[in-house]
Enzyme design. Structure first.
Site, PDB file in Angstrom:
ATOM      1  N   ASN A   1      37.878 -73.299 -18.576  1.00 41.52           N
ATOM      2  CA  ASN A   1      38.380 -72.567 -19.758  1.00 41.52           C
ATOM      3  C   ASN A   1      39.182 -73.493 -20.666  1.00 41.52           C
ATOM      4  OD1 ASN A   1      37.423 -69.940 -19.449  1.00 41.52           O
ATOM      5  ND2 ASN A   1      39.102 -69.335 -18.117  1.00 41.52           N
TER       6      ASN A   1
ATOM      7  N   ASP B   1      34.767 -68.301  -4.612  1.00 41.20           N
ATOM      8  CA  ASP B   1      35.686 -68.486  -5.742  1.00 41.20           C
ATOM      9  C   ASP B   1      35.315 -69.797  -6.448  1.00 41.20           C
ATOM     10  OD1 ASP B   1      39.036 -67.714  -6.331  1.00 41.20           O
ATOM     11  OD2 ASP B   1      38.143 -69.589  -7.079  1.00 41.20           O
TER      12      ASP B   1
ATOM     13  N   GLU C   1      37.152 -64.921 -11.314  1.00 39.26           N
ATOM     14  CA  GLU C   1      36.079 -65.864 -10.955  1.00 39.26           C
ATOM     15  C   GLU C   1      35.819 -65.816  -9.455  1.00 39.26           C
ATOM     16  OE1 GLU C   1      39.142 -66.740  -9.785  1.00 39.26           O
ATOM     17  OE2 GLU C   1      38.645 -68.897  -9.723  1.00 39.26           O
TER      18      GLU C   1
ATOM     19  N   HIS D   1      37.395 -70.299 -23.647  1.00 39.54           N
ATOM     20  CA  HIS D   1      37.161 -69.064 -22.900  1.00 39.54           C
ATOM     21  C   HIS D   1      35.717 -68.533 -23.037  1.00 39.54           C
ATOM     22  CE1 HIS D   1      38.481 -65.217 -21.123  1.00 39.54           C
ATOM     23  NE2 HIS D   1      39.474 -65.947 -20.630  1.00 39.54           N
TER      24      HIS D   1
ATOM     25  N   ASP E   1      33.148 -67.676 -20.056  1.00 41.28           N
ATOM     26  CA  ASP E   1      32.401 -66.418 -19.859  1.00 41.28           C
ATOM     27  C   ASP E   1      30.923 -66.692 -19.584  1.00 41.28           C
ATOM     28  OD1 ASP E   1      34.659 -64.941 -20.219  1.00 41.28           O
ATOM     29  OD2 ASP E   1      34.117 -64.115 -22.176  1.00 41.28           O
TER      30      ASP E   1
END
Ligand code: GH3
Ligand code: MG
Ligand code: MG
Length: 311
Positions: free
Chosen positions: A185, A177, A219, A190, A194
């Site tokens: 973010n 994780d 994630e 955002h 990505d």
């Protein structure tokens, strides 16, 4: 990463005429087709299940099991029901055509056939198969990262654990994780988040070819390592942890990304049940998060941590 489909297609001809098989062999030689032949319906059914061909050419008029019976049997089985079947028949009555198409054939060819036309019909059936396979594969691939998705992860983990139970093997599971990803973010937006996920996935999939790397969700990522134990899984995880930490993010010198890893295996989990193996790896991941992130934990203990975050 998901594999690329093989370019060679398998075609199975089920026909009681040796002559037809000889003719097909001669004419399909240059079509990048691997031709298999069965001389009766029962053998044809067996071969269809074993070979999983990309198309079947099926003679209607055969003794014992005729083409309609074989077609019905192919359509009744989950493993063979999606294979396109072209019926080949000496009869061209409307009733026969309707019956064949209603039973699930994609096409109907009347003997004696023009070989050029038959080849075109085979090519058309193969295009259908390629499309079905592509759609089935797309349904298992994560759109953003190109890794296997959660659906595939669940199926594959169940398969690997079932196989491990049959052969007395172990299976390691690594859950990973990204640390404080919400802050990435928030700080960079955002779209940059990505890009980080895409690049992160590339780092993860740089591991050994036998490791099955999936996007578990958001994630979070999962890696299934067949025939490995948690100690070997932890070594693989540590290599990835260090690679992520070292990674220089293009155009973003201020960006630092780290990740936490939890490792378990089916022996540690004491179970071949997928959800219990996932729960064991998840407990280890939770511990990695609780004790400071950017580290690898297994069996309730810390295995490795970064020099930068240790202490
Ligand atoms: P922790 O170290 O405890 O894991 O903290 P975290 O911030 O990584 O964890 P949290 O679960 O609070 O936040 C996960 C974030 O991941 C929130 C969500 O918006 C973001 N995320 C999930 N999927 C995507 C995605 O596809 N793209 C982007 N950009 N962000 C995503
Ligand atoms: Mg998370
Ligand atoms: Mg996170």
């Amino acid at each position: 990463m998901p594999p690329v489909a093989s370019p060679e297609s398998r075609v199975l001809s089920i026909d009681d005429s040796v002559l037809i098989h000889r003719l097909l062999k001669a004419h399909l030689r240059h079509e990048r087709v691997e031709l298999h032949c069965a001389l009766n319906g029962a053998d044809g059914l067996r071969m269809a299940k074993a070979l999983n061909p990309d198309a079947v050419l099926l003679d209607v008029d055969m003794p014992d099991l005729d083409g309609f019976a074989v077609l019905s049997a192919l359509k009744a089985e989950a493993v063979t029901q999606h294979i396109p079947v072209i019926l080949v028949s000496g009869s061209c009555t409307t009733d026969d055509r309707v019956r064949g198409l209603d039973l699930g054939a994609v096409d109907f060819v009347v003997k004696p056939f023009e070989i050029a036309e038959l080849k075109a019909r085979v090519r058309s059936a193969l295009r259908t198969t390629r499309l079905i396979k592509l759609l089935a594969q797309r349904a298992q691939i994560d759109g953003l990262t190109g890794l296997w998705n959660r659906t595939y992860f669940d199926e594959r983990l169940a398969q690997e654990l079932a196989s491990a139970e049959r052969h007395g093997d172990n299976v390691a599971l690594v859950l990973c994780d990204i640390d404080h990803f919400k802050a990435v973010n928030d700080k960079f937006g955002h779209p940059v988040g990505d890009l980080v996920l895409e690049e992160f996935a590339r780092v993860l999939s740089g591991s050994r070819i036998t490791d099955i790397t999936c996007r578990y969700g958001g994630e979070e990522f999962g890696m299934i390592i067949p025939r490995a134990d948690a100690a070997q899984g932890a070594i693989a995880a540590e290599r990835l942890r260090a690679a992520v930490e070292r990674f220089e993010w293009p155009d973003r010198p201020s960006l630092r990304v780290t990740a936490s890893f939890g490792v378990a295996d089916r022996v540690v989990a004491g179970s071949f049940v997928p959800s219990e193996v996932v729960a064991a790896a998840d407990r280890a991941l939770y511990l990695a998060k609780q004790t400071g992130r950017n580290r690898v934990c297994r069996d309730g203990e810390l295995v490795t941590t970064s020099l930068r975050t240790a202490g």
